[in-house]
Each structure stands twice: as structure tokens, then as C-alpha cells.
Design a protein around this motif. Structure first.
Motif, PDB file in Angstrom:
ATOM      1  N   ASN A  33       0.843  -1.488   0.179  1.00  0.00           N
ATOM      2  CA  ASN A  33      -0.243  -0.243  -0.024  1.00  0.00           C
ATOM      3  C   ASN A  33       0.358   1.520  -0.093  1.00  0.00           C
ATOM      4  N   VAL A  34       1.375   1.428  -1.212  1.00  0.00           N
ATOM      5  CA  VAL A  34       2.649   2.775  -1.119  1.00  0.00           C
ATOM      6  C   VAL A  34       1.438   3.750  -1.821  1.00  0.00           C
ATOM      7  N   PHE A  35       0.676   3.335  -2.406  1.00  0.00           N
ATOM      8  CA  PHE A  35      -0.324   4.501  -3.222  1.00  0.00           C
ATOM      9  C   PHE A  35      -1.767   4.287  -3.169  1.00  0.00           C
ATOM     10  N   ARG A  36      -2.431   5.479  -3.172  1.00  0.00           N
ATOM     11  CA  ARG A  36      -4.533   4.987  -3.028  1.00  0.00           C
ATOM     12  C   ARG A  36      -5.135   5.631  -4.327  1.00  0.00           C
ATOM     13  N   ARG A  48      -2.004   8.933  -6.512  1.00  0.00           N
ATOM     14  CA  ARG A  48      -1.392  10.134  -4.751  1.00  0.00           C
ATOM     15  C   ARG A  48      -0.895   8.424  -4.237  1.00  0.00           C
ATOM     16  N   ALA A  49      -0.146   9.191  -3.852  1.00  0.00           N
ATOM     17  CA  ALA A  49       1.149   8.807  -2.498  1.00  0.00           C
ATOM     18  C   ALA A  49       1.330   8.237  -1.399  1.00  0.00           C
ATOM     19  N   CYS A  50       0.784   7.179  -0.586  1.00  0.00           N
ATOM     20  CA  CYS A  50       0.580   6.887   0.991  1.00  0.00           C
ATOM     21  C   CYS A  50       1.748   6.828   1.795  1.00  0.00           C
ATOM     22  N   ARG A  51       2.662   7.095   1.359  1.00  0.00           N
ATOM     23  CA  ARG A  51       3.854   7.371   2.246  1.00  0.00           C
ATOM     24  C   ARG A  51       5.524   8.591   1.312  1.00  0.00           C
ATOM     25  N   ASP A  52       6.374   7.817   1.893  1.00  0.00           N
ATOM     26  CA  ASP A  52       7.373   8.817   0.773  1.00  0.00           C
ATOM     27  C   ASP A  52       7.976   7.493   0.255  1.00  0.00           C
ATOM     28  N   ILE A  53       7.930   8.113  -0.956  1.00  0.00           N
ATOM     29  CA  ILE A  53       8.213   6.660  -1.996  1.00  0.00           C
ATOM     30  C   ILE A  53       9.695   7.400  -2.815  1.00  0.00           C
ATOM     31  N   GLN A  54      10.852   6.321  -2.737  1.00  0.00           N
ATOM     32  CA  GLN A  54      12.024   6.388  -3.308  1.00  0.00           C
ATOM     33  C   GLN A  54      11.858   6.441  -4.430  1.00  0.00           C
ATOM     34  N   PRO A  55      12.984   6.347  -5.413  1.00  0.00           N
ATOM     35  CA  PRO A  55      13.584   6.105  -6.654  1.00  0.00           C
ATOM     36  C   PRO A  55      13.604   4.114  -6.695  1.00  0.00           C
ATOM     37  N   GLY A  56      12.414   3.353  -7.662  1.00  0.00           N
ATOM     38  CA  GLY A  56      13.267   2.647  -7.282  1.00  0.00           C
ATOM     39  C   GLY A  56      12.423   1.341  -7.180  1.00  0.00           C
ATOM     40  N   THR A  57      11.376   2.332  -5.799  1.00  0.00           N
ATOM     41  CA  THR A  57      10.417   0.934  -5.742  1.00  0.00           C
ATOM     42  C   THR A  57       9.212   1.177  -6.595  1.00  0.00           C
ATOM     43  N   PRO A  58       9.157  -0.888  -6.307  1.00  0.00           N
ATOM     44  CA  PRO A  58       7.794  -1.036  -7.189  1.00  0.00           C
ATOM     45  C   PRO A  58       6.582  -0.535  -6.709  1.00  0.00           C
ATOM     46  N   LEU A  59       5.508  -0.182  -7.751  1.00  0.00           N
ATOM     47  CA  LEU A  59       4.549   0.415  -7.093  1.00  0.00           C
ATOM     48  C   LEU A  59       3.354  -0.322  -7.241  1.00  0.00           C
ATOM     49  N   ILE A  60       3.053  -1.266  -8.327  1.00  0.00           N
ATOM     50  CA  ILE A  60       2.561  -2.635  -9.260  1.00  0.00           C
ATOM     51  C   ILE A  60       2.751  -3.060 -10.471  1.00  0.00           C
ATOM     52  N   HIS A  61       2.519  -4.245 -10.056  1.00  0.00           N
ATOM     53  CA  HIS A  61       2.386  -5.536 -10.760  1.00  0.00           C
ATOM     54  C   HIS A  61       1.183  -6.034 -11.226  1.00  0.00           C
ATOM     55  N   GLU A  62       0.520  -5.630 -12.501  1.00  0.00           N
ATOM     56  CA  GLU A  62      -0.685  -5.947 -12.533  1.00  0.00           C
ATOM     57  C   GLU A  62      -1.463  -7.122 -13.158  1.00  0.00           C
ATOM     58  N   GLU A  63      -2.099  -7.770 -14.137  1.00  0.00           N
ATOM     59  CA  GLU A  63      -2.546  -8.306 -15.433  1.00  0.00           C
ATOM     60  C   GLU A  63      -3.441  -7.624 -15.438  1.00  0.00           C
ATOM     61  N   PRO A 157       5.045  12.178   0.364  1.00  0.00           N
ATOM     62  CA  PRO A 157       3.727  11.940   1.161  1.00  0.00           C
ATOM     63  C   PRO A 157       2.116  12.454  -0.042  1.00  0.00           C
ATOM     64  N   ASN A 158       1.491  11.794  -0.252  1.00  0.00           N
ATOM     65  CA  ASN A 158       0.435  12.753  -0.882  1.00  0.00           C
ATOM     66  C   ASN A 158       0.303  13.674  -2.444  1.00  0.00           C
ATOM     67  N   ALA A 159       1.727  12.975  -2.672  1.00  0.00           N
ATOM     68  CA  ALA A 159       1.765  13.660  -4.497  1.00  0.00           C
ATOM     69  C   ALA A 159       0.888  13.246  -5.455  1.00  0.00           C
ATOM     70  N   GLU A 160       0.885  13.031  -6.132  1.00  0.00           N
ATOM     71  CA  GLU A 160       0.422  12.400  -7.739  1.00  0.00           C
ATOM     72  C   GLU A 160       1.127  11.365  -7.905  1.00  0.00           C
ATOM     73  N   ILE A 161       0.822  10.905  -8.201  1.00  0.00           N
ATOM     74  CA  ILE A 161       2.055   9.613  -9.335  1.00  0.00           C
ATOM     75  C   ILE A 161       1.819  10.231 -10.503  1.00  0.00           C
ATOM     76  N   LEU A 162       3.095   9.967 -11.324  1.00  0.00           N
ATOM     77  CA  LEU A 162       2.077  10.030 -13.020  1.00  0.00           C
ATOM     78  C   LEU A 162       3.436   9.811 -13.915  1.00  0.00           C
ATOM     79  N   ILE A 163       3.040   9.198 -14.949  1.00  0.00           N
ATOM     80  CA  ILE A 163       3.380   8.823 -15.990  1.00  0.00           C
ATOM     81  C   ILE A 163       3.819   9.455 -17.466  1.00  0.00           C
ATOM     82  N   ASP A 164       4.561   8.927 -18.306  1.00  0.00           N
ATOM     83  CA  ASP A 164       4.681   9.979 -19.588  1.00  0.00           C
ATOM     84  C   ASP A 164       3.905   9.229 -20.358  1.00  0.00           C
ATOM     85  N   TYR A 165       3.047   8.987 -21.505  1.00  0.00           N
ATOM     86  CA  TYR A 165       2.153   8.295 -21.934  1.00  0.00           C
ATOM     87  C   TYR A 165       2.733   8.237 -23.179  1.00  0.00           C
TER      88      TYR A 165
END
Length: 319
Positions: A33-36, A48-63, A157-165
């Protein structure tokens, strides 16, 4: 590239261990639970980040929720069969295909035909031209592959997680990037796209210069070792600095380090076997490995240690 007496597997393992030690990646498993998922005004759902997230942290592996092979289209059957698909944002006029176009990810590998897929959680991530996370399709995870998302910058924490489409258009102008994303149904307002501000104007200048450098470097990609010049290496150094100034960590910075490694490899090939060049040849090999290790670190940070991209880089280093 030279191979020592140790087995390839042992060399791979040693390089991975050293890279992890240098990176200091935290021991967080994907899907912790690193994001919500929350709502942002005017932009629908977001991560949004639930905690301070460092570079290299895996956020999700999704089917994948469902996939569509090239030349097929999304239809009402997909909307009726997958409630999570119906809930995704869609530009007007809303149709199944427009909803799919605005929310899908490309998937490849394992001899599959090219296809795109919808994901229950990953399809909620919003875009920025200066992303703090990176997505990739890993066909080797699970039985049928997984979409992975990793942090590539510190996320408070609470910052939006963003990718480049569309990371392929990173060196285009703001207007060109906006045009390329019309089917997503939004105009990007990230700092790089705010050309009415001083940071936005500086970003525009950097990207224009990066496009020039990329074009010059591309012209030397398949160059014979005897023909390469020091100018290409200077271009690669300048591009790397501009990418870091712009906050474009992956994949372009990794590609620039690979370009540097290739330059030193060609230089080593050029002087190989010449009298009095043994020390310089060894120096070239060391510079080549230094650049390769920088790329390897970024590959691990953005894709995970078990990704095809990491394997490819290791193979480049020891083949």
C-alpha cells in the motif's frame, strides 16, 4: 566485449548485487500500500502516494483486465463484461473505442501479436511530461505477463504519481506533444507544458536542444569504429546533462548512457592490438563499463531486476 573466466551467470549476479547496493532500493514488494486511488478535480481518478516513495520502489505488478489485438476494436461487449472498464474516464462523445484509446497500455512479448490492454488500477494513472514513475510490460512475470510501474523519482506523501503516456515524443515542442495526445481528451498542464512561465520556457529550450542532439547522435548510430569522432561523445554528454536538468530519467537518460558505452566500445575496437595502446584500450573498457552500469542502474530502477531490459543490458555488458 571481453568475458572473464567466471560464468556469465556469476557475472550477471555480481553486477546486479553491486547495482542494488549503489541504488539502495527499499525492500518494498509490488502491490504494497504505497499509493491510493483518489479523485482530482477536472482530471477524474488519480494515484496518490501514501508515504514517501523512493526511486526504484515497485508500485504495482498488475494483470491485464482484457486485451485487444491489433486491428480489432473495443465494443459494447467489453463495456458490459468489464464494469471497471466502464468506470474509466472517456472524452466526449463517449464510445467503447474512445474509452479504450484513452486508457490502454501496449503489451508485447512471448511471441504474442501486438496488442493493447486495459488495467483496473494502472489505467487510472495520470500523465505528465516530467513523470515520476515509469510503466513497462514484462511478459516474464506470472503466467501471462504483468504491467509494472516503478517510481523513478522521489515522490512525497500525498503527491500525485504520474507517468508519461508517450515518452517517444519527449523531445517535441509543447504544441507537438499536445497534438499527439488529442485522443486522450485532455491538454497537459505539467510544468514543461506551461510555456507561459519561465520554467516552462526553459523546458522548451532544453527539449529543442535535445532534439538537435538526438538527431546528430542518431546519424552516427551504426558508424564504423574508424569513422567515429569525439564530437559524438560530447553530444552524448550534453544530452545526458540536459535530460537530468529536465528530470527525464527514463528511458532517454538510460539510452544516452548506452550511447556512451557504445562509443567507448567502438573506440576500444579502433585501437585494439595497436602498439603502445594497451593501457588506453583498458581505459576504454573501463569507461564502457562505467556507462553500462549507469544504464543498468536506471533499468533496474524503472523496470525491476527481473525485467527483459535488465537482461538485455547485462548481455550487452558481457557478450
Amino acid at each position: 566485449m571481453a568475458v572473464e573466466n567466471r560464468s556469465i551467470a556469476a557475472q550477471y549476479e555480481e553486477e546486479l548485487h553491486s547495482a542494488f547496493k549503489r541504488l539502495g532500493i527499499p525492500p518494498i514488494r509490488p502491490n504494497d500500500n504505497v499509493f491510493r486511488i483518489s479523485t482530482v478535480r477536472g482530471r477524474g481518478k488519480c494515484w496518490r502516494a501514501c508515504r514517501d516513495i523512493q526511486p526504484g520502489t515497485p508500485l504495482i505488478h498488475e494483470e491485464v483486465l482484457f486485451r485487444i489485438v491489433r486491428d480489432e476494436t473495443a465494443n459494447n461487449r467489453h463495456q458490459s463484461s468489464f464494469p471497471a472498464f466502464r468506470e474509466l474516464s472517456c472524452p466526449d462523445p463517449a464510445t467503447p473505442q474512445r474509452r479504450f484509446d484513452a486508457n490502454n497500455f501496449q503489451m508485447t512479448g512471448r511471441n504474442q501479436r501486438p496488442c493493447h490492454g486495459i488495467f483496473t488500477q494502472a489505467s487510472r494513472i495520470n500523465h505528465s511530461c516530467i513523470p515520476n514513475a515509469y510503466f513497462a510490460w514484462n511478459p516474464d512475470l506470472g503466467l501471462s505477463g504483468r504491467l509494472t510501474v516503478y517510481a523513478i523519482a522521489r515522490i512525497p506523501p500525498n503527491a500525485e504519481i504520474l507517468i508519461d503516456y508517450r515518452s517517444l515524443d519527449a523531445f517535441e515542442t509543447r504544441d507537438e506533444r499536445q497534438q499527439g495526445r488529442r485522443h486522450y481528451g485532455f491538454d497537459c498542464t505539467c510544468p514543461a507544458c506551461r510555456t507561459d512561465t519561465e520554467p516552462g520556457r526553459e523546458s522548451e529550450k532544453r527539449r529543442e536542444r535535445m532534439r538537435v542532439l538526438e538527431s546528430q547522435i542518431a546519424q552516427t548510430k551504426d558508424q564504423d569504429p574508424s569513422e567515429q569522432t569525439i564530437d559524438t561523445l560530447f553530444d552524448l554528454f550534453e544530452l545526458s546533462k540536459l535530460l537530468q536538468d529536465e528530470g527525464l530519467v527514463y528511458p532517454h537518460l538510460a539510452d544516452s548512457f548506452l550511447g556512451q558505452a557504445l562509443w567507448w566500445w567502438r573506440e576500444r575496437e579502433r585501437v585494439a592490438g595497436r602498439n603502445g595502446m594497451a593501457m588506453y584500450e583498458e581505459e576504454c573498457r573501463e569507461k564502457e563499463m562505467q556507462a553500462s552500469r549507469k544504464k543498468l542502474e536506471l533499468d533496474i530502477m524503472a523496470n525491476g531486476h527481473d525485467s527483459p531490459e535488465v537482461t538485455k543490458t547485462l548481455s550487452f555488458m558481457f557478450t
